[in-house]
Motif scaffolding. Structure first.
Motif, PDB file in Angstrom:
ATOM      1  N   GLU A  34       0.847  -1.186   0.000  1.00  0.00           N
ATOM      2  CA  GLU A  34       0.000   0.000   0.000  1.00  0.00           C
ATOM      3  C   GLU A  34       0.882   1.237   0.000  1.00  0.00           C
ATOM      4  OE1 GLU A  34      -2.887  -0.002   3.057  1.00  0.00           O
ATOM      5  OE2 GLU A  34      -3.746  -1.921   2.444  1.00  0.00           O
ATOM      6  N   LEU A  35       0.503   2.223  -0.787  1.00  0.00           N
ATOM      7  CA  LEU A  35       1.299   3.433  -0.951  1.00  0.00           C
ATOM      8  C   LEU A  35       1.438   4.208   0.358  1.00  0.00           C
ATOM      9  CD1 LEU A  35       2.813   5.297  -2.899  1.00  0.00           C
ATOM     10  CD2 LEU A  35       0.653   6.471  -3.300  1.00  0.00           C
ATOM     11  N   VAL A  36       0.393   4.279   1.149  1.00  0.00           N
ATOM     12  CA  VAL A  36       0.437   5.038   2.404  1.00  0.00           C
ATOM     13  C   VAL A  36       1.412   4.397   3.384  1.00  0.00           C
ATOM     14  CG1 VAL A  36      -0.924   5.819   4.371  1.00  0.00           C
ATOM     15  CG2 VAL A  36      -1.898   5.899   2.081  1.00  0.00           C
ATOM     16  N   HIS A  37       1.420   3.065   3.471  1.00  0.00           N
ATOM     17  CA  HIS A  37       2.373   2.394   4.350  1.00  0.00           C
ATOM     18  C   HIS A  37       3.806   2.650   3.887  1.00  0.00           C
ATOM     19  CE1 HIS A  37      -1.035   0.089   5.968  1.00  0.00           C
ATOM     20  NE2 HIS A  37      -0.238  -0.112   7.014  1.00  0.00           N
ATOM     21  N   LEU A  38       4.032   2.571   2.594  1.00  0.00           N
ATOM     22  CA  LEU A  38       5.380   2.843   2.076  1.00  0.00           C
ATOM     23  C   LEU A  38       5.800   4.282   2.338  1.00  0.00           C
ATOM     24  CD1 LEU A  38       5.326   0.978  -1.339  1.00  0.00           C
ATOM     25  CD2 LEU A  38       6.757   0.456   0.631  1.00  0.00           C
ATOM     26  N   LEU A  39       4.887   5.220   2.153  1.00  0.00           N
ATOM     27  CA  LEU A  39       5.189   6.629   2.360  1.00  0.00           C
ATOM     28  C   LEU A  39       5.596   6.904   3.805  1.00  0.00           C
ATOM     29  CD1 LEU A  39       5.181   9.595   1.367  1.00  0.00           C
ATOM     30  CD2 LEU A  39       2.789   9.678   2.082  1.00  0.00           C
ATOM     31  N   PHE A  40       4.763   6.473   4.754  1.00  0.00           N
ATOM     32  CA  PHE A  40       5.072   6.731   6.157  1.00  0.00           C
ATOM     33  C   PHE A  40       6.258   5.906   6.640  1.00  0.00           C
ATOM     34  CE2 PHE A  40       0.797   8.527   6.107  1.00  0.00           C
ATOM     35  CZ  PHE A  40       1.059   9.723   6.745  1.00  0.00           C
ATOM     36  N   GLY A  41       6.467   4.732   6.069  1.00  0.00           N
ATOM     37  CA  GLY A  41       7.654   3.950   6.403  1.00  0.00           C
ATOM     38  C   GLY A  41       8.924   4.648   5.952  1.00  0.00           C
ATOM     39  N   CYS A  42       8.909   5.226   4.771  1.00  0.00           N
ATOM     40  CA  CYS A  42      10.076   5.956   4.276  1.00  0.00           C
ATOM     41  C   CYS A  42      10.313   7.240   5.064  1.00  0.00           C
ATOM     42  CB  CYS A  42       9.917   6.263   2.791  1.00  0.00           C
ATOM     43  SG  CYS A  42      10.031   4.798   1.761  1.00  0.00           S
ATOM     44  N   ILE A  43       9.254   7.924   5.440  1.00  0.00           N
ATOM     45  CA  ILE A  43       9.396   9.131   6.258  1.00  0.00           C
ATOM     46  C   ILE A  43       9.988   8.772   7.617  1.00  0.00           C
ATOM     47  CG2 ILE A  43       8.114  10.931   7.475  1.00  0.00           C
ATOM     48  CD1 ILE A  43       6.187  10.969   5.046  1.00  0.00           C
ATOM     49  N   ALA A  44       9.506   7.704   8.234  1.00  0.00           N
ATOM     50  CA  ALA A  44      10.046   7.278   9.524  1.00  0.00           C
ATOM     51  C   ALA A  44      11.505   6.868   9.391  1.00  0.00           C
ATOM     52  CB  ALA A  44       9.217   6.122  10.080  1.00  0.00           C
ATOM     53  N   LEU A  45      11.855   6.182   8.315  1.00  0.00           N
ATOM     54  CA  LEU A  45      13.244   5.790   8.091  1.00  0.00           C
ATOM     55  C   LEU A  45      14.142   7.004   7.934  1.00  0.00           C
ATOM     56  CD1 LEU A  45      15.245   3.463   7.622  1.00  0.00           C
ATOM     57  CD2 LEU A  45      14.679   3.621   5.195  1.00  0.00           C
ATOM     58  N   PHE A  46      13.674   7.996   7.193  1.00  0.00           N
ATOM     59  CA  PHE A  46      14.454   9.220   7.001  1.00  0.00           C
ATOM     60  C   PHE A  46      14.729   9.916   8.329  1.00  0.00           C
ATOM     61  CE2 PHE A  46      14.410  13.850   6.530  1.00  0.00           C
ATOM     62  CZ  PHE A  46      15.562  14.016   5.768  1.00  0.00           C
ATOM     63  N   TYR A  47      13.685  10.117   9.137  1.00  0.00           N
ATOM     64  CA  TYR A  47      13.872  10.811  10.415  1.00  0.00           C
ATOM     65  C   TYR A  47      14.681   9.976  11.403  1.00  0.00           C
ATOM     66  CZ  TYR A  47      11.017  14.790   9.228  1.00  0.00           C
ATOM     67  OH  TYR A  47      10.549  15.933   8.646  1.00  0.00           O
ATOM     68  N   GLY A  48      14.524   8.668  11.374  1.00  0.00           N
ATOM     69  CA  GLY A  48      15.318   7.815  12.243  1.00  0.00           C
ATOM     70  C   GLY A  48      16.798   7.887  11.914  1.00  0.00           C
ATOM     71  N   ILE A  49      17.131   7.844  10.627  1.00  0.00           N
ATOM     72  CA  ILE A  49      18.535   7.954  10.217  1.00  0.00           C
ATOM     73  C   ILE A  49      19.065   9.352  10.487  1.00  0.00           C
ATOM     74  CG2 ILE A  49      20.058   7.933   8.196  1.00  0.00           C
ATOM     75  CD1 ILE A  49      18.409   5.597   7.143  1.00  0.00           C
ATOM     76  N   TRP A  50      18.219  10.357  10.335  1.00  0.00           N
ATOM     77  CA  TRP A  50      18.638  11.732  10.597  1.00  0.00           C
ATOM     78  C   TRP A  50      19.015  11.924  12.065  1.00  0.00           C
ATOM     79  CZ3 TRP A  50      14.950  16.519  10.455  1.00  0.00           C
ATOM     80  CH2 TRP A  50      15.690  17.695  10.571  1.00  0.00           C
ATOM     81  N   VAL A  51      18.164  11.461  12.969  1.00  0.00           N
ATOM     82  CA  VAL A  51      18.454  11.591  14.403  1.00  0.00           C
ATOM     83  C   VAL A  51      19.651  10.725  14.779  1.00  0.00           C
ATOM     84  CG1 VAL A  51      17.554  11.115  16.712  1.00  0.00           C
ATOM     85  CG2 VAL A  51      16.121  12.272  15.026  1.00  0.00           C
ATOM     86  N   LEU A  52      19.763   9.535  14.193  1.00  0.00           N
ATOM     87  CA  LEU A  52      20.914   8.681  14.470  1.00  0.00           C
ATOM     88  C   LEU A  52      22.210   9.360  14.057  1.00  0.00           C
ATOM     89  CD1 LEU A  52      22.008   5.869  15.294  1.00  0.00           C
ATOM     90  CD2 LEU A  52      21.753   5.220  12.898  1.00  0.00           C
ATOM     91  N   GLY A  53      22.240   9.937  12.885  1.00  0.00           N
ATOM     92  CA  GLY A  53      23.458  10.585  12.406  1.00  0.00           C
ATOM     93  C   GLY A  53      23.760  11.886  13.084  1.00  0.00           C
TER      94      GLY A  53
END
Length: 60
Positions: A34-53
């Motif tokens: 589903e597009l919505v799951h992929l969208l929010f999953g990618c947004i969460a991944l981006f912010y998670g990597i951002w805070v990690l880095g």
């Protein structure tokens, strides 16, 4: 000893990682993504990597 803000950073990365994994790997009954799951999953991944880095590793 770690400060309380560092613990919240670790918790944030863990929670966004779980959300990203669920959103990116989710499939419906028919096996389609589903597009919505992929969208929010990618947004969460981006912010998670951002805070990690930025906050935990201090790269940026």
């Amino acid at each position: 000893m770690l400060e309380s803000t560092e613990w919240t950073d670790f918790a944030f990365v863990l929670i966004t990682g779980i959300i990203a994994y669920h959103g990116i790997s989710y499939r419906d009954v028919e096996g389609e993504r589903e597009l919505v799951h992929l969208l929010f999953g990618c947004i969460a991944l981006f912010y998670g990597i951002w805070v990690l880095g930025r906050d935990i590793l201090g790269v940026l």
